[in-house]
Each structure stands twice: as C-alpha cells, then as structure tokens.
Design a protein around this motif. Structure first.
Motif, mmCIF file in Angstrom:
data_model
loop_
_atom_site.group_PDB
_atom_site.id
_atom_site.type_symbol
_atom_site.label_atom_id
_atom_site.label_comp_id
_atom_site.label_asym_id
_atom_site.label_seq_id
_atom_site.Cartn_x
_atom_site.Cartn_y
_atom_site.Cartn_z
ATOM 1 N N UNK A 99 0.614 -1.102 -0.135
ATOM 2 C CA UNK A 99 0.187 -0.093 -0.121
ATOM 3 C C UNK A 99 0.966 1.268 0.066
ATOM 4 N N UNK A 100 0.503 2.260 0.820
ATOM 5 C CA UNK A 100 1.422 3.444 0.950
ATOM 6 C C UNK A 100 1.814 3.457 2.429
ATOM 7 N N UNK A 101 3.191 4.064 2.565
ATOM 8 C CA UNK A 101 3.604 4.138 4.050
ATOM 9 C C UNK A 101 2.966 5.454 4.690
ATOM 10 N N UNK A 102 1.825 5.264 4.852
ATOM 11 C CA UNK A 102 1.307 6.503 5.617
ATOM 12 C C UNK A 102 0.218 5.829 6.794
ATOM 13 N N UNK A 103 0.357 6.638 7.883
ATOM 14 C CA UNK A 103 -0.472 6.270 9.074
ATOM 15 C C UNK A 103 -1.312 7.399 9.315
ATOM 16 N N UNK A 104 -2.551 7.119 9.711
ATOM 17 C CA UNK A 104 -3.508 8.156 10.119
ATOM 18 C C UNK A 104 -3.015 9.044 11.200
ATOM 19 N N UNK A 105 -3.197 10.443 11.000
ATOM 20 C CA UNK A 105 -2.714 11.422 12.139
ATOM 21 C C UNK A 105 -1.240 11.228 12.386
ATOM 22 N N UNK A 106 -0.391 10.533 11.782
ATOM 23 C CA UNK A 106 1.085 10.657 11.872
ATOM 24 C C UNK A 106 1.619 9.521 12.919
ATOM 25 N N UNK A 107 2.796 9.272 12.862
ATOM 26 C CA UNK A 107 3.037 8.018 13.556
ATOM 27 C C UNK A 107 3.096 8.389 15.221
ATOM 28 N N UNK A 108 3.456 9.645 15.512
ATOM 29 C CA UNK A 108 3.368 10.055 17.030
ATOM 30 C C UNK A 108 1.867 10.005 17.700
ATOM 31 N N UNK A 109 0.750 10.027 16.927
ATOM 32 C CA UNK A 109 -0.346 10.002 17.164
ATOM 33 C C UNK A 109 -1.183 8.626 17.251
ATOM 34 N N UNK A 110 -0.275 7.618 16.330
ATOM 35 C CA UNK A 110 -0.999 6.453 15.960
ATOM 36 C C UNK A 110 -0.019 5.238 16.505
ATOM 37 N N UNK A 111 0.562 5.085 17.592
ATOM 38 C CA UNK A 111 1.601 4.163 18.284
ATOM 39 C C UNK A 111 1.045 2.726 17.966
ATOM 40 N N UNK A 112 -0.315 2.695 18.215
ATOM 41 C CA UNK A 112 -0.884 1.485 18.243
ATOM 42 C C UNK A 112 -1.823 1.354 16.947
ATOM 43 N N UNK A 113 -1.808 2.066 15.882
ATOM 44 C CA UNK A 113 -2.172 1.812 14.743
ATOM 45 C C UNK A 113 -1.939 0.385 14.064
ATOM 46 N N UNK A 114 -3.082 -0.445 13.812
ATOM 47 C CA UNK A 114 -2.921 -1.725 12.948
ATOM 48 C C UNK A 114 -3.480 -1.474 11.651
ATOM 49 N N UNK A 115 -2.527 -1.865 10.582
ATOM 50 C CA UNK A 115 -3.124 -1.762 9.076
ATOM 51 C C UNK A 115 -4.435 -2.323 9.158
ATOM 52 N N UNK A 116 -5.358 -1.876 8.442
ATOM 53 C CA UNK A 116 -6.601 -2.263 8.281
ATOM 54 C C UNK A 116 -6.544 -3.812 7.342
ATOM 55 N N UNK A 117 -7.666 -4.701 7.391
ATOM 56 C CA UNK A 117 -7.614 -5.604 6.094
ATOM 57 C C UNK A 117 -7.630 -5.033 4.896
ATOM 58 N N UNK A 118 -6.624 -5.750 3.939
ATOM 59 C CA UNK A 118 -6.708 -5.475 2.456
ATOM 60 C C UNK A 118 -8.002 -5.574 2.039
ATOM 61 N N UNK A 119 -8.203 -4.945 0.992
ATOM 62 C CA UNK A 119 -9.531 -5.184 0.219
ATOM 63 C C UNK A 119 -9.817 -6.651 -0.412
#
Length: 679
Positions: A99-119
């Motif tokens: 995909x893209x190397x992008x995380x919602x709201x930036x890495x600082x605010x998304x430490x526990x972000x998990x990539x959603x399932x692919x389409x």
C-alpha cells in the motif's frame, strides 16, 4: 391531458426526497417518503408514485428520472466486499499489502495503529506473466497459459467479481484486454473490471484499489438498476455521478464506481444553481440529513473537484466533488464515553427505529430529540405526516442529563453544541485546509436538518450569512434536475515542461475527446451539443502530488502551454502560499496527467424572481429554549414573501425542514424566496 414530467429522486439514509418538474408549465412540486434501507428500490418507487398522485399524473407522463443513490456508498462503508479476486503482474502480488507508507494522524498519534485488512486478501490475489514499461513498450509478452490457469482458479472457487490491474497498463491496455478475453472464455460468469477502463493513470496502488472497488460494487449496482428499470418503465433513468454529472442507467452499470458520492454531489450542485441565480457565486454548502452532514465549497458557481477521495477505508481515485462528510445528522446518537463525557455520533438511529420522538422503538437520545425537547422543531414532521412524541424526547434527555448531573435544558443544548462543532470542524476542513478563509463565504444550509444549527454556525465560524433555499429538505433531489450528462477521461503522460511534445499532447487530448464524444452520442446527444473541458495535472519536478488546472480550448501551441503553466503557478501559490514562477531552472514544471470532461447539456429549470409582499403574520406561539425559555412566534415559510424580515427569537417552519432563529439574528426573504440569515 398528457404532461411531460422530469423527476429527481434522492435516496438518503432516513428519507427519500422527490422533486417533479412539469417541462411545459414550469410547475414544481416536492415531497418526501421514508427510505427503505433493506430494499432502496421500494422507497424509490413509493416516492415516484407519491409525487405522481400529488400531481394527478401517471407513469407515461414521466419523460426522465434522475436518481441520486447511496447503494454503492453504503456497500463500501459497511465493507460488504466478499468474494473479490485480483489479477496483477507477476512479481507484484503484494501491491495491496505494501500500500502506502502512511499512518492516520502521523506516527506520533498512532503508535498502536494496526493496518486494516486489505480489500482483497493475499490468498485471492493471482499473477500473470508479461510486462510493459512506463511508455507502454512490451518488455515481456503476455503469458496466455498462466492467464488461463488464473481464470480457472477463480472459476473453480466461485469467485465472480474480479479486478485486473497490470503494471503500466495506463500507457497501453493491450495486456489487460487480453486478460479479459481469457476470463470471458474460461469464466463467463465473472464480473470483470479493468484498470485501463476504470482509471487510466499511474500509481499502481490507487489504480488497483479503485479498480477493485468498481468490481466489488458492480454486481450490487447492476441488480439495483435493473430492479428500478423493471419497476419504472417509461422515462429514461439517469443516475447521479460523483463528478457532478449524470449517466444513463444502461451506462452506469458499466462504471458503478462513479456513483459513490451520488447524493451529496447532487446537493452541492443544487445549492450552486440556486445561489448563483441569487447573485452568490462562491459559497459553502452544508447538506444536513438524518445520518450525516456533507460539506462542500462552490467557487464561481462550480463545486470544487478532487481525485484524492476515500470511501470508508478505501482510496477511490476518481473525479468527485470535494465533499467532507461527518456523522452529525438529525439521527446522530448522543452517548457517554467510558470517561463519562458526552459524545454525539457518528452512530445514527437511522430511519428505523429512528429517534425517540418517532415512537418506533428507539432507545437512545438523538440530535432530533434534543431539538424537540427544546421546542425548536414542531411536534410533527412533513407537515403533520409524521407526528412526534415530544414527551418521549424530553424523558430521554432527562435520563441522559441525570447521568451527567445536568438539567434537561443544559444536556439537550450540549447535544446540539457538540453537533454544531462537529459540523464547524468539517467546514474548516474543506476551507482552511485548502487555503480558503471561511469568513469570506456565505453558508448554504439545506437538507432536513441543515438549517437547524445555521445560527450557531454563523457564531462559531464568523460566517457573513446563511442562505436557506426554499424546500431545503429536497434540494438534493432538485439538484438532480440541474445536472448535465458528464464523463471524465484521463491519460498519464509524465514529461518536463521544457521538453513537452506538444504534438503528442495534442494527440492524447484528441483521443480523449473522441472517447467523450462517442459516449455522448450513446447518450443521445448530437455532435453540435457536445462540450469538452480540458484540464491537466502539473507539479514541480520532485514533488509527489499534482495540482489540477483548467486548460484552454483551441490549438495546442506554445501559447497553450504557457497559459497552463501560468495557471499552475497561480493555483500552487493559492493552495500553499508559494510558487517557483521566477525560478524555472531550479524548479522545473512537470506535466503528469491530461484530462477531458465530455458534457451533454440539459435544459435546466428557470428560477423566477417574485414580487415583494407585505409583513409576515405569525401562525402561532410555542415555548422554545435558546438561552432561556421564551414564547417564540411561529411563521410558515410558504406565507413569507420577498422583502419580509423576521427578527429572532422565532421559528420558521415548512414541509421538509425548520429554521430556529436565535435571539440577535434576523431572516430576510430575497427575490428568489431564499431566507438570508444574518446577525
């Protein structure tokens, strides 16, 4: 007597809105009917029949139907994308995972972000040998044997919706077209979408996802359109597209992804049409419905467009009106967070069971309940068709207030305040983040719940005025009657401006215009009625994203190139505050995408000015809470004539909506019947 009726019908989450226009007399009538989420076609049919009954007309009188639908949008928002397959170039089977190397709201605010399932999960991705370079030249031939094996693999597992995206197919679609031939032969039941037909521009990930979204919604949209046409014989069905145009039902089943923002687009166009007639070319539009609120910007009579949209978690890179949607509608539920603070939305009570005051079994307090408890809306909706249980709304608000240690009035006002700030933040997102000063633009508030918080939004944002059109609850349906047939075509051609091959660019534009003309002829438009709008995506060399600018008509010569580049510098400076107009050596301009929109113009309704009238007479008095309880005069919108001025506190009611006019505000009726609200 035979009549010629054009009908616009917009299916929302709570109500289905209908507008009928008599093409001979100019008579227009509006109505609403509850939506039927389980089968939207039922609500569509009921709405058409209701407006025909009101006019004393029959189905043979219908010459055309224009429809705004949320069928594709809802399927994507609810992630109902099962049994989807993906075919791509050998060696690129993980394009969706990377995909893209992008995380919602930036890495600082998304430490526990998990990539959603692919389409499409990896185990349903298959690859085919063959390779093109970025110019379309063949590096390795198409591997027919592996293509046959892939088609049979999908057939044997019953996977019928398939997207195909080969590397660099935007430059030459030959390999994708051969893959479709193989699928037709080996797996004839498959519904196939090719990236060269859905989105012929570069960036493999976005093109892949856009193509897969098209394949995912194609079976659902095909069934839905076929149900409508079977139930509504006679007038030709057109469906609203996200780009601000319409397309016939026969054509839209081949490109269903173009309908993903169908309803909100119609509202923005209707607002642009009405405000331009009233002399306001640039406005902010706010479409408040039962489930959500949609916000857009109109500049010089045209809603702004984008190709960087998302629906749910899926990037959809097609031309669409630039709309920000928030879960802040009339049915948005007020709830307490684990920390004990009150939140509003995005979850909605919808049409069934709906708010507490609907009396249909709802159990949670909504924005509509807060308005009812404070007396800001009448004890009924749709002119009495839907009675409201105000006491149920008050009881629910009191129960919520007790949990917070507040009075009923403070809790209900808090619900409305949170909802207003949610809408204000959406307006800031569509303006401030795009380099626009929100204080320069009047607000056009429409939809059933749009005008309810208009006065508060003027306060929060410092807006100069709010315009409330007539029949605001049906403006999206009206907008469908103002929309041209429109198709968009794009081709990627990355080239430095200093080395631009004008002959090649001219050939690409000619090819795109030929495609657009062919589509318009299928829609029944003769050649002399075709209109073509050129545009181009440009950037400074080294940038990752482009800025789209309009390109002039006429020959493609040095003057054409210079004008497009000048417009790019101006647009870049307006968006980002700087440009490199005077430093082309260090920051050369790069052309990326060439675009053409083919337009088949329709005959639009005529908005006539009205003669001024006398002073308004109140039709009643009701206790209403603004800053405190007051006996507020009630006015009926239908009885207000141009020139009438009403001072708040007051309430102005009509069939599909209500305007609570706060203390310190006034509403003036302009020459076209719009209410203009100012402090």
């Amino acid at each position: 007597m035979t009549r010629r009726l054009r009908i616009g019908i917009d299916t929302g989450g709570t109500f289905t809105d209908v507008v009928a226009l008599d093409e001979d007399t100019g008579e227009m009538i509006t109505t609403k009917t509850p939506s039927t989420p389980a089968d939207p076609a039922q609500g569509f049919e009921a709405g058409v029949q209701k407006v025909l009954d009101l006019l004393g007309a029959s189905r043979p009188d219908i010459t055309a139907l224009a429809h705004g639908t949320t069928v594709a949008t809802n399927q994507l928002l609810e992630d109902r994308l099962d049994d989807l397959g993906f075919v791509t170039t050998e060696g690129f089977e993980f394009v969706l995972e990377i995909a893209r190397q992008s995380v919602p709201d930036g890495y600082g605010n998304s430490y526990f972000w998990v990539k959603p399932p692919r389409i499409v999960p990896v185990h349903r991705v298959r690859t085919v040998g063959g390779r093109l370079d970025h110019t379309g030249a063949e590096l390795r031939p198409f591997d027919e044997e592996s293509a046959v094996a892939v088609a049979r693999w999908f057939r044997d597992r019953g996977i019928r919706a398939i997207g195909v995206c080969f590397l660099h197919s935007y430059a030459d679609p030959v390999h994708e077209l051969r893959m479709r031939e193989v699928l037709r032969r080996e797996h004839p039941e498959a519904v196939v979408s090719l990236s060269c037909e859905v989105l012929r521009e570069y960036r493999e990930y976005e093109r892949s996802v856009t193509t897969l979204v098209d394949a995912a919604v194609k079976p659902t949209m095909t069934r839905y359109i076929q149900r409508l046409t079977s139930r509504m014989p006679g007038g030709r069905l057109h469906v609203m597209k996200s780009n601000g145009g319409v397309l016939s039902g026969e054509e839209v089943i081949h490109q269903p992804i173009t309908t993903v923002l169908s309803g909100p687009a119609a509202g923005a166009l209707g607002a642009a049409f009405i405000t331009q007639a009233a002399g306001r070319g640039s406005v902010i539009t706010l479409d408040g419905g039962g489930t959500s609120t949609d916000v857009a910007v109109v500049l010089d009579g045209e809603p702004t467009l984008t190709t960087e949209g998302t629906i749910g978690r899926h990037p959809v890179k097609i031309p669409m009106i630039d709309i920000v949607t928030v879960g802040a509608g009339g049915g948005s539920v007020a709830w307490l967070s684990p920390e004990g603070t009150m939140k509003v939305g995005p979850r909605s009570a919808g049409a069934d069971p709906g708010p507490l005051c609907y009396g249909r079994g709802g159990t949670e307090v909504t924005v509509t309940d807060a308005h009812a408890a404070l007396g800001r809306i009448p004890p009924h909706l749709l002119g009495g068709e839907i009675p409201l249980d105000v006491e149920a709304a008050r009881a629910g608000a009191e129960a919520l207030a007790a949990k917070l240690g507040l009075t009923l009035e403070r809790a209900a006002t808090g619900i409305l305040e949170i909802s207003a700030w949610n809408q204000a933040n959406a307006i800031r997102q569509i303006t401030v983040k795009r380099g626009l000063d929100v204080r320069d633009y009047p607000l056009v508030a429409f939809g059933g719940s749009g005008p309810l918080l208009a006065c508060r939004l003027l306060d929060i944002l410092g807006l100069p005025a709010a315009v409330i059109p007539e029949n605001p609850g049906n403006l999206s349906a009206f907008g469908l009657l103002t929309v041209d047939v429109k198709n968009d075509y794009v081709r990627t051609r990355v080239e430095r401006d200093t080395a631009l091959d004008l002959a090649a660019v001219s050939g690409v534009y000619a090819d795109l215009e030929h495609q657009a003309a062919t589509a318009l002829e299928r829609e029944g438009f003769p050649r002399d009625r075709h209109r073509f709008l050129r545009s181009a995506d440009l950037r400074y060399y080294g940038q990752a994203f482009e800025v789209r600018v309009a390109a002039p008509d006429g020959p493609l010569d040095d003057a054409f190139r210079d004008e497009v580049v000048r417009r790019f510098h101006d647009a870049h400076e307006g968006l980002y505050g700087y440009c490199y107009r005077d430093d082309p050596g260090r920051h050369p301009v790069e052309w990326v995408n060439l675009r053409v929109s083919g337009i088949g113009p329709i005959t639009r309704p005529v908005l006539r000015e009205r003669p001024p009238g006398g002073e308004a007479e109140r039709t009643g008095v009701r206790p209403v809470f603004y800053d405190d309880w007051t006996d507020a005069p009630i006015y009926q919108r239908a009885q207000l004539a141009p020139g009438t001025v009403i001072e708040g506190p007051a309430v102005i009611e009509e069939f599909g909506s209500t305007l609570p006019l706060h203390p310190g505000f006034q509403a003036r009726v302009d020459g076209h019947g719009n209410l203009v609200v100012t402090k």
